[in-house]
Scaffold this motif. Structure first.
Motif, PDB file in Angstrom:
ATOM      1  N   SER A   1       0.853  -1.189   0.000  1.00  0.00           N
ATOM      2  CA  SER A   1       0.000   0.000   0.000  1.00  0.00           C
ATOM      3  C   SER A   1       0.888   1.238   0.000  1.00  0.00           C
ATOM      4  O   SER A   1       1.865   1.317   0.768  1.00  0.00           O
ATOM      5  CB  SER A   1      -0.910  -0.009   1.231  1.00  0.00           C
ATOM      6  OG  SER A   1      -1.642   1.194   1.327  1.00  0.00           O
TER       7      SER A   1
ATOM      8  N   LEU B   1       0.959   5.560   0.125  1.00  0.00           N
ATOM      9  CA  LEU B   1       0.202   6.751   0.517  1.00  0.00           C
ATOM     10  C   LEU B   1       1.113   7.958   0.384  1.00  0.00           C
ATOM     11  O   LEU B   1       2.251   7.950   0.869  1.00  0.00           O
ATOM     12  CB  LEU B   1      -0.303   6.607   1.953  1.00  0.00           C
ATOM     13  CG  LEU B   1      -1.331   7.634   2.431  1.00  0.00           C
ATOM     14  CD1 LEU B   1      -2.598   7.534   1.602  1.00  0.00           C
ATOM     15  CD2 LEU B   1      -1.648   7.409   3.904  1.00  0.00           C
TER      16      LEU B   1
ATOM     17  N   LYS C   1      -4.105   7.382  -2.338  1.00  0.00           N
ATOM     18  CA  LYS C   1      -3.747   6.026  -1.941  1.00  0.00           C
ATOM     19  C   LYS C   1      -3.719   5.103  -3.147  1.00  0.00           C
ATOM     20  O   LYS C   1      -4.561   5.177  -4.025  1.00  0.00           O
ATOM     21  CB  LYS C   1      -4.753   5.506  -0.916  1.00  0.00           C
ATOM     22  CG  LYS C   1      -4.364   4.164  -0.297  1.00  0.00           C
ATOM     23  CD  LYS C   1      -5.341   3.767   0.785  1.00  0.00           C
ATOM     24  CE  LYS C   1      -4.936   2.448   1.428  1.00  0.00           C
ATOM     25  NZ  LYS C   1      -5.891   2.038   2.503  1.00  0.00           N
TER      26      LYS C   1
END
Length: 1100
Positions: A1007, A1009, A1019
């Motif tokens: 992930s 960000l 995101k």
């Protein structure tokens, strides 16, 4: 001898005696007074009638002089008078021909038996009993019924036109509010049915009739628009054709037949006599045009695949299926060639005879195709393929007409007609067909494709299609039939007005439109649409529900066709919820998918005795062990000097400026913009960019690649169009010489658009020369991932050249007969097919092919050897990774076929495509062995541009073995700022050495960000990999933001894993935070980063 005297007539003399009858003969009706003598009847009009006739004749002659007087009064040239006179004479000639045709047709219908007898026997005796037509029956009883009911049908038509059609016409346009039918008469000549043919044994659930109808009527229909003093009408017409009537379904209750379907199998012939203002349609040039337009309207209503359905019982099931049934099959038409055509071109007015410029028109019902023109050739080779839907067999025909292309009027060279029932019987029909009405023959290959509801056949069909050479369109693998039924609760227009909804259905570039239903938000269409599909696994059906102005969208739906492959019977029959619409808006459709399957299991192609005999002699000589005449078997290929000299042209379509505006609104009063896109043509390939909506300065930023050779005279052609619903508007074109691009190696220019007032196109063209070395492959793949745009296909990293020379020891067909082999070569989505070598187990092809390779490490070359009509003879699968470790990236040898019998000799050569103008330069620590040599593969040395280059060196990334992984593992990232696109790019390559916190291996994903923002907009997330500590991702992510803002951000990278299937909790395996202000974003280097704990969570 006395003869009867008619009412009001004098004595009638007989042909022999000429003796007058006695005047004492009286009328049998005593109540009626005797008529006056004939002399008194003739004197009643008097001199007034004669004077009126003289004045009328004099007035008509004066009217002829009116145009001459007006031309003189207005000072016009005599040419206008002559032009008007020519139009009048042409009108009189066309009108006279129509009247003569009508009179002849009426005479034939009124005295059919008499004229037939005179023609056949030149006597008045009856036709003998042995003259019969066993499959076509005369139905004079039906004609008598139609003649008796004809006046009442005329009354019904008058009521229908006055009470239904006229109000609809008046409501359609404000200018037609005074439209009326002033006269409706069907006349005294009824429709006649010349013969009926009943087809038995086709289907036990239906009755099928063919009616040969002929209407030569004195119909008169006059209309008037009083507001404009406009009168028009029809006075007399002819209509001839074969009308098919289907009575189905048959039931056990009255009325036995559920519905009647009617349609013309072929376009009927039409001839109309106009009156009033429509007299202008009889002017030469407009006459054929008007008849064609009207015939097209009739074809859209009553010619296959369109049909008229009349239900006879209420609540009839499957009305849409009866109105638009599935086709019986698909016929694939290969228009191959023609020979011995007649010569039509002449030079020096008829003294020197030339050749012809032939082209062909292929027609099946309303489906029409036109081939390309072959200049100056009496034996043209077209090699084109068309696909048509066949609805009625027997009955439908394929018609091929050959013409000679001329500047004025094309010359007719011949015609052939063939019943498609013969194709159904033979499955494959490959033959030379003679032309009627001319000389020569046409070579056609006709294949009958059955419609199967079996998704398991799709892969076999796709594999077969890869070996089919087809142009101008690739072969289809399936058809989609969409039954559009109705919609419910569509949103209202502004002011709570009811919409006029219509539907647009699109599959790729093909768009169909339904009719519009007025003033309702729950419309009922009941229409069917058909689409050919190349690969239903990857195609989608796009549905747009719009108001009839096309400006307001009432709802949308996108349906992946892969859903149909998993549906029962490949059918979806249900309601579909509409997006961008009301909460309860929905659409009812029935979608039917069918696989197009060519069954070749029972096909047999006989061999000729001569070829068979030669083969037997050859095999006998081999068995005797003679080696005198047998050439030695080659161990390597011997390609010609042009093999391996191809390059790759990378075309970067960036943007355009100052395009002209083509869109208009409110009937042209409001000027809009344009929806531009670019079409590119080079080296026989075509490409098309996406459409940018409402923009005169569009930015596409798309990359296309094509394999090119150094043949002089080639050009890269680019056309810019404005996308419209009907016909796209032209916005300009430009051309670039391919020789110039190949010699310079790189061009980055703004090109002015030609044939338009303004506009220019920004292009970047680069020649990529293959290099036979694998040392730079890793960096080429990395560079391609950095410069890859989301709107373009994946960039090629290598070029594969394949030379297929021959095969040996192929298996025989049916035990003893040699096959007619050909080979198909496939890499990914690209496929090629060799020529077919007739009847030999040792074919020699000597053909070369080239493929663009995007991932050489995982792609493979699939080669299949097939026999014409016999299926697969063997195959070879060559992994391209074997070429990467071979000397000079080349393998040249015999490869055994997978079936254990037979082998092929081929040469496969790989070349790495290194870009010198990509924005980053790939290199390694070790110098390339080609750095001091000339360009490989026979191309001239690359001349780089003298302009300043905005290139940055790409540092050599650290290999996995150079640095140990941390306690939580590492993640490999590339972070780069793409200045041309103003985007921050991050590529997540892989992870290694991740921590295992439980007994089971994790399911990791990454992930990303972009801090300080923590919303969804910044995101990004990779896909999830199952049960691994060393996942490979190779996924790219982008953020659009300026460079100065990117330098103020931090990239938060977290590696996570799902804890369980039912839980939404995520386990953090490790994270790293990159301060972008401390990084050189121009480098674009792939680096390993140690993963750590979440400091914020630990501190809390």
């Amino acid at each position: 001898m006395e003869r009867p005297v008619g009412k009001g007539l004098g004595p009638v003399a007989g042909p022999a005696d000429q003796i007058p009858e006695e005047p004492t003969k009286q009328d049998p009706n005593p109540a009626e007074p005797p008529p006056p003598p004939p002399q008194q009847q003739q004197q009643q009009p008097g001199a007034a009638g004669e004077a009126l006739a003289v004045l009328s004749s004099f007035g008509r002659r004066l009217l002829v002089l009116v145009p001459v007087y007006l031309a003189g009064a207005l000072g016009l040239s005599v040419g206008f008078v002559l032009f008007g006179l020519a139009l009048y004479l042409g009108w009189r000639r066309v009108r006279g021909e129509k009247e003569r045709s009508l009179r002849a047709a009426r005479q034939l219908l009124d005295n059919e038996e008499k004229l037939t007898a005179q023609t056949l026997y030149l006597s008045h005796r009856e036709l003998p009993a042995w003259v019969s037509f066993p499959d076509v029956e005369k139905v004079e009883w039906l004609n008598k019924i139609v003649a008796q009911a004809w006046p009442f049908l005329g009354q019904y038509m008058e009521k229908l036109l006055a009470e239904t059609v006229a109000p609809a016409v008046r409501a359609s346009n404000t200018h037609l509010q005074t439209f009326t039918f002033t006269r409706v008469e069907l006349g005294e000549k009824p429709l006649r049915i010349l013969g009926v043919k009943v087809h038995t044994g086709q289907n036990k659930q239906q009755i099928l009739l063919d009616l040969n109808v002929s209407y030569v009527g004195d119909v008169q229909i006059d209309v008037e628009v009083k507001k404009y003093f406009c009168k028009a009408g029809v006075k007399g017409m002819q209509l001839h054709g074969i009308l098919r009537v289907i009575l189905e379904p048959l039931m056990g209750d009255l009325p036995i037949v559920g519905a009647v379907s009617m349609f013309f199998i072929r376009r009927p012939t039409l001839d109309i006599n106009w009156t009033g203002m429509t007299n202008l349609l009889d002017i030469p040039g407009l006459s054929s045009l008007s008849d064609t337009v009207i015939m097209d309207s009739i074809a859209a209503f009553l010619v296959l695949p369109n049909r008229l359905l009349v239900p006879l019982v209420p609540d009839l099931q499957d009305v849409a299926q009866l109105r638009s049934p599935l086709p019986r099959g698909i016929v694939r038409i290969h228009l191959l060639a023609a020979r011995a055509l007649s010569s039509k071109d002449t030079y020096v007015p008829g003294l020197i005879k030339g050749k012809s410029d032939p082209y062909a028109i292929v027609r099946v019902g309303t489906q029409v195709f036109c081939s390309r023109v072959i200049n100056e050739d009496l034996n043209p080779q077209w090699g084109e393929t068309y696909e048509v839907m066949v609805h009625e067999v027997p009955g439908q025909e394929i018609e091929v007409e050959v013409f000679d292309k001329d500047p004025d009027k094309d010359d007719f060279l011949g015609r052939l007609k063939l019943d498609l029932g013969k194709v159904l019987e033979a499955q494959v029909l490959d033959n030379w067909f003679p032309l009627q009405g001319g000389q020569g023959q046409v070579h056609l290959r006709l294949e009958w494709l059955s419609l199967l509801p079996d998704a398991n056949k799709l892969e076999q069909v796709l594999q077969w299609n890869r070996g089919v050479s087809s142009r101008p369109e690739p072969p289809s693998a399936a058809i989609l039939v969409v039954y559009l039924d109705r919609a419910q609760d569509l949103p209202l227009k502004k002011g709570n007005k009811e919409p006029n909804p219509m539907v647009q259905l699109s599959v790729q570039d093909v768009t169909r439109e339904s009719k519009a239903t007025y003033n309702t938000n729950s419309p009922v269409w009941e229409e069917a649409f058909r689409f050919f599909l190349q690969d239903p696994r990857s195609q989608e059906l796009d549905v747009q529900v719009k108001d009839d102005s096309r400006a307001l969208t009432l709802g949308a739906l996108t349906l992946p066709l892969a859903r149909l492959l998993a549906a029962p019977d490949l059918t979806l029959d249900q309601w579909f919820q509409l997006a961008s619409s009301g909460p309860t808006s929905r659409l009812y459709m029935k979608l039917v998918l069918r696989i197009l399957y060519l069954d070749t299991s029972d096909l047999y192609f006989p061999t000729t005795p001569s070829s068979s005999g030669l083969l037997d002699m050859a095999s006998e000589s081999i068995q005797m062990g003679s080696s005198v005449d047998i050439p030695p078997r080659p161990s390597h290929c011997t390609p010609d000097g042009h093999f391996g000299t191809e390059s790759v042209l990378r075309i970067h379509v960036l943007e355009a400026r100052d395009l002209i505006a083509k869109d208009r609104f409110l009937g042209g009063l409001v000027k809009g913009k344009s929806d531009p896109y670019v079409k590119l043509r080079v080296a026989g390939k075509s490409f098309r960019s996406r459409v940018v909506r409402e923009e005169l300065n569009p930015r596409w930023n798309e990359v296309f690649e094509v394999i090119v050779t150094a043949i002089p005279g080639q050009e890269l052609e680019m056309d810019v169009f404005d996308k419209d619903l009907d016909k796209d508007d032209f916005l300009g074109r430009c051309k670039v010489s391919l020789t110039r691009v190949l010699s310079s190696g790189f061009i980055d220019e703004w090109l002015p658009l030609e044939d338009v007032p303004s506009g220019r196109l920004h292009l970047r063209l680069e020649r990529l020369t293959p290099r036979p070395t694998a040392t730079e492959l890793e960096e080429v793949l990395q560079v391609n991932s950095l410069i890859q745009t989301q709107k373009s296909a994946e960039l090629a990293a290598a070029l594969l050249s394949v030379y297929l020379e021959r095969a040996e020891d192929l298996p025989l067909r049916k035990g003893t007969k040699p096959p007619s082999p050909y080979a198909s070569l496939t890499v990914g989505d690209a496929s090629y097919k060799t020529k077919t070598c007739p009847q030999t187990p040792a074919p020699i092809w000597d053909e070369s092919f080239s493929f663009l390779i995007r991932k050489p490490n995982i792609e493979s070359l699939e080669l299949q050897v097939r026999g014409e009509g016999t299926g697969t003879l063997g195959s070879v699968s060559l992994q391209l990774s074997e070429l990467l470790v071979a000397d000079q990236l080349c393998l040249d040898q015999w490869f055994p076929l997978s079936n254990g019998q037979g082998q092929v000799l081929l040469r496969a050569q790989l070349g790495i495509l290194v870009s010198q103008h990509s924005g980053v330069e790939a290199h390694s620590h070790s110098p390339s062995p080609l750095s001091e040599e000339t360009e490989p593969w026979g191309m001239p040395p690359l001349v780089t541009s003298s302009a300043p280059e905005l290139r940055q060196r790409l540092p050599h990334s650290e290999s996995p073995s150079e640095a140990p992984a941390g306690p939580l593992g590492q993640v490999k990232l590339t972070v780069w700022y793409y200045s041309e696109e103003r985007k921050l790019v991050s590529i997540v390559h892989s992870c290694r050495g991740l921590r295992q916190s439980s007994r089971d291996l994790p399911d990791p994903y990454v992930s990303l960000l972009l801090l300080p923002d923590k919303n969804r907009g910044s995101k990004r997330k990779t896909s999830q990999k199952k049960r691994t500590l060393n996942p490979e991702f190779s996924e790219r992510f982008e953020w659009e933001l300026p460079l100065d803002e990117a330098l103020r951000r931090k990239l938060d990278v977290s590696v996570k894993s799902n804890t369980s299937f039912m839980s939404r909790d995520r386990e953090l395996l490790g994270k790293v935070q990159l301060d972008l202000s401390e990084m050189d974003l121009s480098q674009g280097a792939a680096q390993w980063y140690d993963l750590g704990e979440d400091k914020d969570r630990n501190s809390s």
